[in-house]
Design a protein around this motif. Structure first.
Motif, short mmCIF file in Angstrom:
data_model
loop_
_atom_site.label_atom_id
_atom_site.label_comp_id
_atom_site.label_asym_id
_atom_site.label_seq_id
_atom_site.Cartn_x
_atom_site.Cartn_y
_atom_site.Cartn_z
N UNK A 1 40.78 31.01 50.18
CA UNK A 1 41.67 29.48 50.20
C UNK A 1 41.42 28.70 49.73
N UNK A 2 40.41 28.17 50.34
CA UNK A 2 39.78 26.66 50.28
C UNK A 2 38.85 26.43 48.64
N UNK A 3 39.31 27.63 47.77
CA UNK A 3 39.09 27.41 45.86
C UNK A 3 40.23 27.29 45.61
N UNK A 4 40.23 26.17 44.81
CA UNK A 4 41.53 25.48 43.78
C UNK A 4 40.64 26.31 42.44
N UNK A 5 42.82 26.89 42.06
CA UNK A 5 42.52 27.11 40.71
C UNK A 5 41.93 26.19 39.18
N UNK A 6 42.79 24.80 39.09
CA UNK A 6 41.92 24.32 38.69
C UNK A 6 40.64 23.53 38.13
N UNK A 7 40.20 23.53 39.71
CA UNK A 7 38.14 23.32 39.62
C UNK A 7 37.29 24.40 39.25
N UNK A 8 38.20 25.01 39.54
CA UNK A 8 36.85 26.73 39.57
C UNK A 8 37.74 28.04 39.73
N UNK A 9 38.86 28.53 38.39
CA UNK A 9 39.57 29.35 38.41
C UNK A 9 39.05 30.21 38.14
N UNK A 10 38.16 31.02 37.10
CA UNK A 10 36.83 32.09 37.42
C UNK A 10 36.80 32.71 38.77
N UNK A 11 36.36 31.23 39.14
CA UNK A 11 35.92 31.79 40.66
C UNK A 11 36.65 32.22 41.58
N UNK A 12 37.81 31.88 41.87
CA UNK A 12 38.84 32.12 42.51
C UNK A 12 38.89 33.31 42.02
N UNK A 13 39.63 33.74 40.85
CA UNK A 13 39.85 35.29 40.22
C UNK A 13 39.55 36.53 40.50
N UNK A 14 38.29 35.98 40.75
CA UNK A 14 37.22 37.17 40.99
C UNK A 14 36.81 37.01 43.16
N UNK A 15 37.14 36.21 43.96
CA UNK A 15 37.39 36.43 44.64
C UNK A 15 39.15 37.14 45.23
N UNK A 16 39.87 36.55 44.16
CA UNK A 16 40.76 37.17 44.95
C UNK A 16 41.05 38.32 45.37
N UNK A 17 40.18 39.54 44.49
CA UNK A 17 39.77 40.62 44.26
C UNK A 17 39.07 40.96 45.14
N UNK A 18 38.14 40.04 45.20
CA UNK A 18 36.72 40.71 46.73
C UNK A 18 37.13 40.50 47.52
N UNK A 19 38.13 39.63 48.22
CA UNK A 19 38.95 39.19 49.44
C UNK A 19 39.79 41.24 49.53
N UNK A 20 40.17 41.42 48.11
CA UNK A 20 41.43 42.80 48.83
C UNK A 20 40.41 43.47 49.36
N UNK A 21 39.32 43.68 48.56
CA UNK A 21 38.36 45.03 48.73
C UNK A 21 37.72 44.88 49.65
N UNK A 22 37.59 44.09 50.72
CA UNK A 22 37.01 43.34 51.39
C UNK A 22 37.89 44.09 52.75
N UNK A 23 39.48 43.73 52.71
CA UNK A 23 40.03 43.78 53.46
C UNK A 23 40.82 45.04 53.58
N UNK A 24 40.70 45.72 52.00
CA UNK A 24 40.77 47.30 52.35
C UNK A 24 39.55 48.07 53.06
N UNK A 25 38.16 48.02 53.61
CA UNK A 25 37.36 48.50 53.64
C UNK A 25 37.61 48.89 55.20
N UNK A 26 37.80 47.28 55.75
CA UNK A 26 38.34 46.82 57.18
C UNK A 26 39.65 47.83 57.45
N UNK A 27 40.50 48.03 57.30
CA UNK A 27 41.47 48.95 57.28
C UNK A 27 41.09 50.15 57.01
N UNK A 28 40.46 50.48 56.29
CA UNK A 28 39.87 51.98 56.03
C UNK A 28 39.33 52.82 57.04
N UNK A 29 38.41 51.76 57.85
CA UNK A 29 37.53 51.64 58.83
C UNK A 29 37.50 51.58 60.50
N UNK A 30 39.02 51.84 60.74
CA UNK A 30 38.93 51.65 62.33
C UNK A 30 38.29 51.25 63.61
#
Length: 302
Positions: A179-208
């Motif tokens: 959420x802190x990243x800006x598409x205009x300032x760091x588009x590549x980092x935000x792109x990868x961070x989008x998938x990584x946040x979903x990756x960590x969310x899925x890890x935590x959802x699978x391990x209650x």
């Protein structure tokens, strides 16, 4: 001295797979020394591995044994670099969040290329049905298996070495970074961070049960875990590392290579769905049970 440096480039004997210890890690270490001499960063090595892995996938799209063998060699080379980037980061103290994210994305891009190219190769024989098999194998099985296996290894390292020795990330923190990243300032980092946040969310959802345990120990032991708690968790977690390692690159690649060499790449998808998924569910059941047992005993730790 060289042996000490090599050992420092490894994560932990607990989580290292035998094939890595005797093949990929020694070769990766030599590559790491070479790249360190050239002042090449770990992230550059990761990007090189992406090109090699994607090239391997393209080679598997041809129904030609010689080209397929080139693809096998390229994928082995890509995994040498995948080993090298982490070892180089530890040797040069260049660990970074972006490096962790890129490292995970590299393997995904390899196998996306492999899945797509195999499907294109098999379409004349299978029609569009092969894409359905690939989606089940890749999205519903492969991605979940690798995600959970990686999480369990990082959890083990957390109890073994503490925060500094583990790359276990909290989803809430990764969402905040995104959420802190800006598409205009760091588009590549935000792109990868989008998938990584979903990756960590899925890890935590699978391990209650692990999430309950993590919340409890962080509240009860904010500074340092008791030694007997760490020892009990390691005792229960260590036997599960062989399953986590089974679900990562080496055994998956052997299955892939065998199916490619016999000219029936679809076998890989079927083994992924049946065999690897069975291991995934068993590992998940055992780990959640362990976390539940530790949570019940938490009051007895000092």
């Amino acid at each position: 001295m060289a042996n000490q440096e090599y050992q420092a480039s490894l994560k932990s004997a607990d989580t290292e797979e035998h094939i890595d210890i005797y093949f990929y890690r020694p070769i990766g270490y030599q590559w790491a020394r070479f790249f360190r001499m050239l002042h090449v960063t770990p992230n550059v090595v990761t990007i090189l591995s992406i090109f090699l892995g994607v090239g391997a996938g393209i080679c598997f799209g041809f129904n030609d044994l010689k080209i397929n063998i080139v693809g096998i060699l390229l994928l082995v080379w890509a995994n040498m670099y995948d080993s090298c980037d982490g070892q180089l980061a530890r040797l040069t103290n260049q660990k970074s969040a972006l490096g962790r994210i890129l490292d995970g994305a590299a393997g995904d891009l390899w196998f996306i290329s492999i899945y797509v190219c195999i499907c294109i190769r098999l379409m004349p024989e299978w029609g569009f049905w092969i894409w359905g098999l690939a989606v089940v194998s890749g999205l519903l099985c492969h991605s979940r298996q690798c995600r959970l296996a990686d999480y369990y290894r990082q959890i083990h390292l957390f109890f073994l070495k503490g925060k500094e020795g583990s790359e276990m990330d909290d989803a809430i923190k990764q969402v905040a970074i995104y959420k802190q990243m800006k598409w205009k300032r760091e588009p590549l980092q935000k792109f990868f961070q989008f998938f990584y946040k979903n990756y960590t969310l899925a890890q935590e959802k699978e391990t209650p049960w692990f999430q309950k345990l993590k919340k409890t120990i962080r509240h009860k032991y904010p500074n340092q875990l008791p030694d007997n708690l760490r020892a009990d968790f390691r005792k229960g977690s260590l036997p599960l590392m062989k399953y986590a390692n089974f679900l990562t690159f080496n055994w998956r690649s052997f299955t892939l290579f065998a199916s490619i060499l016999v000219g029936m790449p679809w076998i890989y998808f079927c083994v992924e769905i049946v065999v690897f998924t069975a291991v995934y569910f068993y590992m998940h059941y055992r780990h959640e049970k362990l976390c539940c047992e530790i949570l019940v005993k938490i009051a007895s730790y000092e």
